[in-house]
Design a protein around this motif. Sequence first.
Motif, PDB file in Angstrom:
ATOM      1  N   VAL A 164       0.720  -1.296  -0.090  1.00 52.00           N
ATOM      2  CA  VAL A 164      -0.100  -0.010  -0.013  1.00 52.00           C
ATOM      3  C   VAL A 164       0.884   1.146   0.081  1.00 52.00           C
ATOM      4  CG1 VAL A 164      -1.686   1.282   1.233  1.00 52.00           C
ATOM      5  CG2 VAL A 164      -1.975  -1.157   1.219  1.00 52.00           C
ATOM      6  N   ARG A 165       0.434   2.223  -0.998  1.00 53.56           N
ATOM      7  CA  ARG A 165       1.136   3.552  -0.890  1.00 53.56           C
ATOM      8  C   ARG A 165       0.195   4.569  -0.390  1.00 53.56           C
ATOM      9  NH1 ARG A 165       6.053   2.977  -3.881  1.00 53.56           N
ATOM     10  NH2 ARG A 165       5.982   1.066  -5.107  1.00 53.56           N
ATOM     11  N   ASP A 166      -1.021   4.676  -0.773  1.00 52.95           N
ATOM     12  CA  ASP A 166      -2.211   5.589  -0.211  1.00 52.95           C
ATOM     13  C   ASP A 166      -3.064   4.684   0.560  1.00 52.95           C
ATOM     14  OD1 ASP A 166      -4.002   7.295  -0.151  1.00 52.95           O
ATOM     15  OD2 ASP A 166      -4.136   7.739  -2.395  1.00 52.95           O
ATOM     16  N   PHE A 167      -2.912   5.221   1.732  1.00 49.62           N
ATOM     17  CA  PHE A 167      -3.768   4.344   2.640  1.00 49.62           C
ATOM     18  C   PHE A 167      -5.180   4.833   2.630  1.00 49.62           C
ATOM     19  CE2 PHE A 167       0.433   3.990   4.375  1.00 49.62           C
ATOM     20  CZ  PHE A 167       0.446   2.677   4.858  1.00 49.62           C
ATOM     21  N   ASP A 168      -5.602   5.881   1.982  1.00 44.53           N
ATOM     22  CA  ASP A 168      -6.927   6.415   1.833  1.00 44.53           C
ATOM     23  C   ASP A 168      -7.809   5.351   0.915  1.00 44.53           C
ATOM     24  OD1 ASP A 168      -7.048   8.274   3.447  1.00 44.53           O
ATOM     25  OD2 ASP A 168      -6.509  10.023   1.888  1.00 44.53           O
ATOM     26  N   LYS A 169      -6.984   4.702  -0.028  1.00 37.84           N
ATOM     27  CA  LYS A 169      -7.658   3.841  -1.168  1.00 37.84           C
ATOM     28  C   LYS A 169      -7.851   2.525  -0.420  1.00 37.84           C
ATOM     29  CE  LYS A 169      -5.197   5.807  -5.157  1.00 37.84           C
ATOM     30  NZ  LYS A 169      -4.342   5.523  -6.179  1.00 37.84           N
ATOM     31  N   VAL A 170      -7.465   2.026   0.915  1.00 42.36           N
ATOM     32  CA  VAL A 170      -7.647   0.932   1.632  1.00 42.36           C
ATOM     33  C   VAL A 170      -8.745   1.024   2.714  1.00 42.36           C
ATOM     34  CG1 VAL A 170      -5.607  -0.397   0.733  1.00 42.36           C
ATOM     35  CG2 VAL A 170      -5.697   0.815   2.997  1.00 42.36           C
ATOM     36  N   ARG A 171      -9.322   2.312   2.900  1.00 44.97           N
ATOM     37  CA  ARG A 171     -10.258   2.607   4.139  1.00 44.97           C
ATOM     38  C   ARG A 171     -11.522   1.303   3.842  1.00 44.97           C
ATOM     39  NH1 ARG A 171      -8.230   5.799   7.225  1.00 44.97           N
ATOM     40  NH2 ARG A 171      -6.883   7.349   6.632  1.00 44.97           N
ATOM     41  N   PRO A 172     -12.024   1.309   2.607  1.00 49.00           N
ATOM     42  CA  PRO A 172     -13.261   0.479   2.499  1.00 49.00           C
ATOM     43  C   PRO A 172     -12.821  -1.043   2.882  1.00 49.00           C
ATOM     44  CG  PRO A 172     -12.898   1.873   0.515  1.00 49.00           C
ATOM     45  CD  PRO A 172     -11.777   2.119   1.473  1.00 49.00           C
ATOM     46  N   VAL A 173     -11.846  -1.448   2.589  1.00 52.56           N
ATOM     47  CA  VAL A 173     -11.496  -2.826   3.236  1.00 52.56           C
ATOM     48  C   VAL A 173     -11.220  -2.545   4.677  1.00 52.56           C
ATOM     49  CG1 VAL A 173     -10.033  -4.519   3.122  1.00 52.56           C
ATOM     50  CG2 VAL A 173     -10.262  -3.193   0.882  1.00 52.56           C
ATOM     51  N   LEU A 174     -10.453  -1.922   5.315  1.00 51.00           N
ATOM     52  CA  LEU A 174     -10.507  -1.716   6.545  1.00 51.00           C
ATOM     53  C   LEU A 174     -11.784  -1.721   7.502  1.00 51.00           C
ATOM     54  CD1 LEU A 174      -7.195   0.471   6.956  1.00 51.00           C
ATOM     55  CD2 LEU A 174      -7.274  -2.045   6.777  1.00 51.00           C
ATOM     56  N   GLU A 175     -12.736  -0.841   7.055  1.00 53.20           N
ATOM     57  CA  GLU A 175     -14.040  -0.489   7.435  1.00 53.20           C
ATOM     58  C   GLU A 175     -14.619  -1.818   7.766  1.00 53.20           C
ATOM     59  OE1 GLU A 175     -15.509   2.774   5.338  1.00 53.20           O
ATOM     60  OE2 GLU A 175     -14.172   4.137   6.460  1.00 53.20           O
ATOM     61  N   ARG A 176     -14.639  -2.703   6.434  1.00 49.29           N
ATOM     62  CA  ARG A 176     -15.276  -4.005   6.115  1.00 49.29           C
ATOM     63  C   ARG A 176     -14.573  -5.001   7.422  1.00 49.29           C
ATOM     64  NH1 ARG A 176     -19.122  -6.834   6.256  1.00 49.29           N
ATOM     65  NH2 ARG A 176     -19.980  -8.025   4.315  1.00 49.29           N
ATOM     66  N   MET A 177     -13.222  -4.990   7.062  1.00 51.11           N
ATOM     67  CA  MET A 177     -12.739  -5.855   8.351  1.00 51.11           C
ATOM     68  C   MET A 177     -13.211  -5.362   9.826  1.00 51.11           C
ATOM     69  SD  MET A 177      -9.016  -5.909   6.639  1.00 51.11           S
ATOM     70  CE  MET A 177      -8.448  -6.674   8.130  1.00 51.11           C
ATOM     71  N   ALA A 178     -13.310  -4.191  10.139  1.00 52.49           N
ATOM     72  CA  ALA A 178     -13.718  -3.743  11.708  1.00 52.49           C
ATOM     73  C   ALA A 178     -15.343  -4.246  12.010  1.00 52.49           C
ATOM     74  CB  ALA A 178     -13.875  -2.175  11.612  1.00 52.49           C
ATOM     75  N   GLU A 179     -15.745  -4.271  10.964  1.00 53.60           N
ATOM     76  CA  GLU A 179     -17.448  -4.837  10.937  1.00 53.60           C
ATOM     77  C   GLU A 179     -17.515  -6.231  11.192  1.00 53.60           C
ATOM     78  OE1 GLU A 179     -19.343  -4.079   7.275  1.00 53.60           O
ATOM     79  OE2 GLU A 179     -19.306  -1.829   7.324  1.00 53.60           O
ATOM     80  N   ILE A 180     -16.558  -7.096  10.751  1.00 55.20           N
ATOM     81  CA  ILE A 180     -16.896  -8.687  10.738  1.00 55.20           C
ATOM     82  C   ILE A 180     -15.643  -8.945  11.581  1.00 55.20           C
ATOM     83  CG2 ILE A 180     -17.730  -8.760   8.430  1.00 55.20           C
ATOM     84  CD1 ILE A 180     -14.840  -9.717   7.474  1.00 55.20           C
ATOM     85  N   GLY A 181     -14.725  -8.118  12.255  1.00 50.67           N
ATOM     86  CA  GLY A 181     -13.920  -8.643  13.250  1.00 50.67           C
ATOM     87  C   GLY A 181     -12.667  -9.501  12.700  1.00 50.67           C
ATOM     88  N   LEU A 182     -12.373  -8.992  11.418  1.00 47.24           N
ATOM     89  CA  LEU A 182     -11.074  -9.667  10.834  1.00 47.24           C
ATOM     90  C   LEU A 182      -9.865  -8.967  11.325  1.00 47.24           C
ATOM     91  CD1 LEU A 182     -10.238 -12.029   9.138  1.00 47.24           C
ATOM     92  CD2 LEU A 182     -10.502 -10.388   7.079  1.00 47.24           C
ATOM     93  N   PRO A 183      -8.802  -9.695  11.788  1.00 46.25           N
ATOM     94  CA  PRO A 183      -7.487  -8.743  12.256  1.00 46.25           C
ATOM     95  C   PRO A 183      -6.858  -8.298  11.112  1.00 46.25           C
ATOM     96  CG  PRO A 183      -7.866 -10.805  13.429  1.00 46.25           C
ATOM     97  CD  PRO A 183      -8.925 -11.144  12.305  1.00 46.25           C
ATOM     98  N   LEU A 184      -6.121  -7.009  11.123  1.00 43.97           N
ATOM     99  CA  LEU A 184      -5.097  -6.734  10.212  1.00 43.97           C
ATOM    100  C   LEU A 184      -3.800  -6.740  10.796  1.00 43.97           C
ATOM    101  CD1 LEU A 184      -4.646  -4.769   7.599  1.00 43.97           C
ATOM    102  CD2 LEU A 184      -4.598  -2.876   9.240  1.00 43.97           C
ATOM    103  N   CYS A 185      -3.103  -7.692  10.109  1.00 41.94           N
ATOM    104  CA  CYS A 185      -1.549  -7.611  10.600  1.00 41.94           C
ATOM    105  C   CYS A 185      -0.756  -6.719   9.831  1.00 41.94           C
ATOM    106  CB  CYS A 185      -1.239  -9.377  10.188  1.00 41.94           C
ATOM    107  SG  CYS A 185      -1.886 -10.412  10.911  1.00 41.94           S
TER     108      CYS A 185
END
Length: 345
Positions: A114-135
């Motif tokens: 990842v270079r632009d972290f704004d572009k992955v915000r939808p993925v991170l928000e979905r992960m927060a909804e389902i409780g999937l960890p980000l390593c």
Amino acid sequence: MTESLTIRRPDDWHLHLRDGAMLEGVLPWTARHFARAIVMPNLVPPVVTGAEAAAYRERILAALPDGMTFEPLMTLYLTEDTDPEDVAAAAESGLVKAVKLYPAGATTNSASGVRDFDKVRPVLERMAEIGLPLCVHGEVTRREIDIFDREAVFIDEVLDPIRRATPGLRVVMEHITTAEAAAYAAEGDETLAATITVQHLMLDRNDMLVGGMRPHLYCLPILKRGTHRPKLVEAATGGSPRFFLGTDSAPHPTHAKEAECCAAGCFTAPVALSCLAEIFDEADALDRLEAFTSLNGPAFYGVPVNEERITLTRGAPIDIPAKIETGAGPVSVFNPGRPVHWRVT
């Protein structure tokens, strides 16, 4: 003095297995001691989709020798094009246990990161909804930032803003190396955890650099100043559920480690548990080794602890093999440069 210790069979919450002949050569060294492992997705090309993770899992299981039991816990490589719904489907199926964030260029095979972290915000928000960890590989990669400061800067500039912008996102700070990272993880809530490697608990940058460069100790994040190591040992041995083992065992052919521009990574799988027992013994904390290796990780990832047990015995210093042979060439084994007295029996 304790001479024998029996604990639940450990898990490795950060492991590189590679693919093909290298996978076949290194997998047995993890499977002989560890029941499960979070498997890194930074192949070439990377493991980005659920379908690719399923195929990689099948290749790992096919490489497992008869009579060995081991469960690969799969991850997806986060890119700026990752589909949030593919991630959610892979998690719902039980296949994928985490998503891995590599800042582009941070380490081995991270060019697709990842270079632009704004572009992955939808993925991170979905992960927060389902409780999937980000390593998280926690380093910035800007050239003007000193390599020894990149972890601390990442916490301030990237990690803390991500967590504030995405409430509920579960985050694992992988292979932490600094006092700042240990303090940040310790002060977090139940959505934050950190893994620590064998090499960062045993060594500092003097071990790698004084008297000549030792390429087999070169890893990323790089070994840090000696003042950081005691803080990492304190975090690992102190009993906090925020910290658990992630070896980051990372095999490379010996010729790639001994090259003009050497590959980053320490292959610790054959000796990881012996080294950890040595560290915990020195800290008078053997009673907390099981939590670090076998209990805290499952609690954070929401999986059952292992029922099988292993025993470690203290005796004469173990013989650490210089190399193991694989179909991809010999791989040098991590050696801390001092006696290690514990062995898995």
